[in-house]
Write a protein that holds these residues in place. Sequence first.
Motif, short mmCIF file in Angstrom:
data_model
loop_
_atom_site.label_atom_id
_atom_site.label_comp_id
_atom_site.label_asym_id
_atom_site.label_seq_id
_atom_site.Cartn_x
_atom_site.Cartn_y
_atom_site.Cartn_z
N UNK A 1 0.85 -1.19 0.00
CA UNK A 1 0.00 0.00 0.00
C UNK A 1 0.89 1.24 0.00
N UNK A 2 0.44 2.30 -0.69
CA UNK A 2 1.25 3.52 -0.79
C UNK A 2 1.51 4.14 0.57
N UNK A 3 0.46 4.26 1.40
CA UNK A 3 0.63 4.89 2.69
C UNK A 3 1.59 4.11 3.59
N UNK A 4 1.43 2.77 3.60
CA UNK A 4 2.33 1.96 4.42
C UNK A 4 3.77 2.04 3.91
N UNK A 5 3.93 2.15 2.59
CA UNK A 5 5.28 2.31 2.03
C UNK A 5 5.93 3.60 2.53
N UNK A 6 5.15 4.68 2.55
CA UNK A 6 5.69 5.98 3.01
C UNK A 6 6.09 5.88 4.48
N UNK A 7 5.18 5.31 5.30
CA UNK A 7 5.48 5.14 6.72
C UNK A 7 6.72 4.27 6.91
N UNK A 8 6.78 3.17 6.15
CA UNK A 8 7.90 2.25 6.25
C UNK A 8 9.22 2.90 5.89
#
Length: 659
Positions: free
Chosen positions: A632-639
């Motif tokens: 997911x895009x949001x989880x990628x950013x957080x990660x």
Amino acid sequence: MSNTTPSPEANAQEILEKYDRESVTRNGLSKTTNYIIAAIAIAYSIFHLYITFNPLPELIQRSVHVAVGVGLIFLIYPATKKSVRNKVALIDWVWLIASFSTAGYLIWQYQDIVTVRGGVPNQLDIIFSAITVLVVLESARRITGWILPAFALIFLAYPFVSHMDFMPNRLLTRPYDLGDIFGQLYLKTEGLYSTAIGASVTFIFLFILFGAFLARSGMGQLFNDLALALAGHKQGGPAKVAVISSGFMGSINGAAVANVVGTGAFTIPLMKRVGYSKDFAGAVEASASVGGQILPPIMGAAAFIMAETTGVKYSTIALAAVLPALLYYLGVIAQVHFRAGKNNLRGIPKADLPRAKEVLKARGHMLLPIAFLVYLLANNVPIGYAAAYTIGATVVISWLRPETRMGFSDIVAALVDGAKQSLSVMAACAVVGIVIGVVNLTSFGTVMTSSIVTLGAGSLFLTLLLTMLASMVLGMGLPSIPAYIITATMAAPALASFDVPVLVAHMFVFYFGIFANITPPVALAAFAGAGISGGDPMKTGWQSLKLALAGFIVPFMFVYNPNMMMIDVADAAVTAKEFAMPAWHVIATVAATSIVGVLALSAAVEGYFKTSMPSWQRIVLAAGAFCLIIPETMTDIIGVVVVVLMIGLNIKKSKRAIA
């Protein structure tokens, strides 16, 4: 006083026989018996090369494949580990005749069976069907152990009792007579001679034969020397050598336990010499050897059965497996690297290692057959043709250098080796045919599928977990091929109700059936590694599980994001056989985030990047890694943010320590 210490070779053979039933063979046979075995094996190999270009009716060529293979098992494998090994018992010659008769009868009666009787069995058909089932079960017991035949017997008993009152309602069926059951198993290509045996006779045998020709040309020496030259001097070099060489060998031979013992006898002492613990050294070899079956281009043998079962082209399966396999091996190598950094383990001095230039000059041309095979498969040459052409190319290419040149005796020996090495796959596929025949005859497969869907309670994630557990439980007691076939037959269809494409579903169960080899409490590959290293089997098993952690996460990743397999499923049906490629930037994004996630997870598991990490930092880094792994895009950013912060803190701590 004589030295009674066993040689390393004897010790390796003892370990192999302990954990790999396939290695318990006869030896010290008379010349006449050896000539008979060699003659049958050579004829067996030539038969498969012949039918590649001149196919016979499916039922005939599959029955000959089983009958001759089973006959060879009775000559090569003793009834028990304690049986006399220097001669073939009289009863085994009887077993041999019975085995050959099963195909002989079908050839004799073939026209009547398919034209006059229309597959409806008469009394003689039933007798020969029972003989076939008996010889297949006994041969499989000798070469794979008792678990697979016992499993098949349970399934075989089901149609005999499935109409009785004590059966649960969901398992009740109509009554079946002997003709229904044995006709299904023997006279059709939906039982013993199912698609599993079809793949064995047309694809798998030829690739095993190809592997035998490569081995006779010195390919194993090439992989070991090249891995040593490239990685032996690096931080923790011997462990990286084990991962690289075992991965390549495992891809070709697909035999995890044999690969652990064969390459581990060389790599494990090297790992221990530079400072790796016994348990870790055995675990590295086990996890690397097991992963070979998911590594293209050959992927052991199960990938060919996947192609036959799903109808998806092998080239598509191999391409889909590339990124997941690389992520798995990246996770193993990263943990090896970080462990070496944490314990300050250096590599082997360059002066003690072969030079890459010299290795490639002497044997590097033997990589050409593999490149030739990839070229043929990429150009959609039929798999059997590609394998046969590559075998011929291997012989010709071997003549380029004296170190690899194959003479007539080498070619004959490769024909014999290939036939012998194919027997375990053939026996497993034949026994699994009994299971497939019962599933096709009854409603058992549908019941299992609906049960998994019901237990999954409408949740894809829960259904994946149940399917994973089913695959791993089967894989603990069965070789990877029958474990995959059985799970794919009964569990994989449950994923179709969640619109998971058939290729993705089959790849999912394929992964977990394989990794059962390193999953305690029954982790045969890890136990074999412990036997070589002198470590504790259970500790080695848990360490193998830790090293293979990425392999347990990656299948969930590609189910939720099939772009990882380089297939676009947006407009594809669940039963799709062909797929469009996703846009390059989509593949690049998935690959980049997955690679960073796997590296971060490896660092968190080992508690080290540039220097050691406190527990809280490892937990936060692992959380960031999982965010990157989730598609997911949001989880990628957080990660990305979390991983960059944690790695930055670790690098800063390392610089302070150096200062």
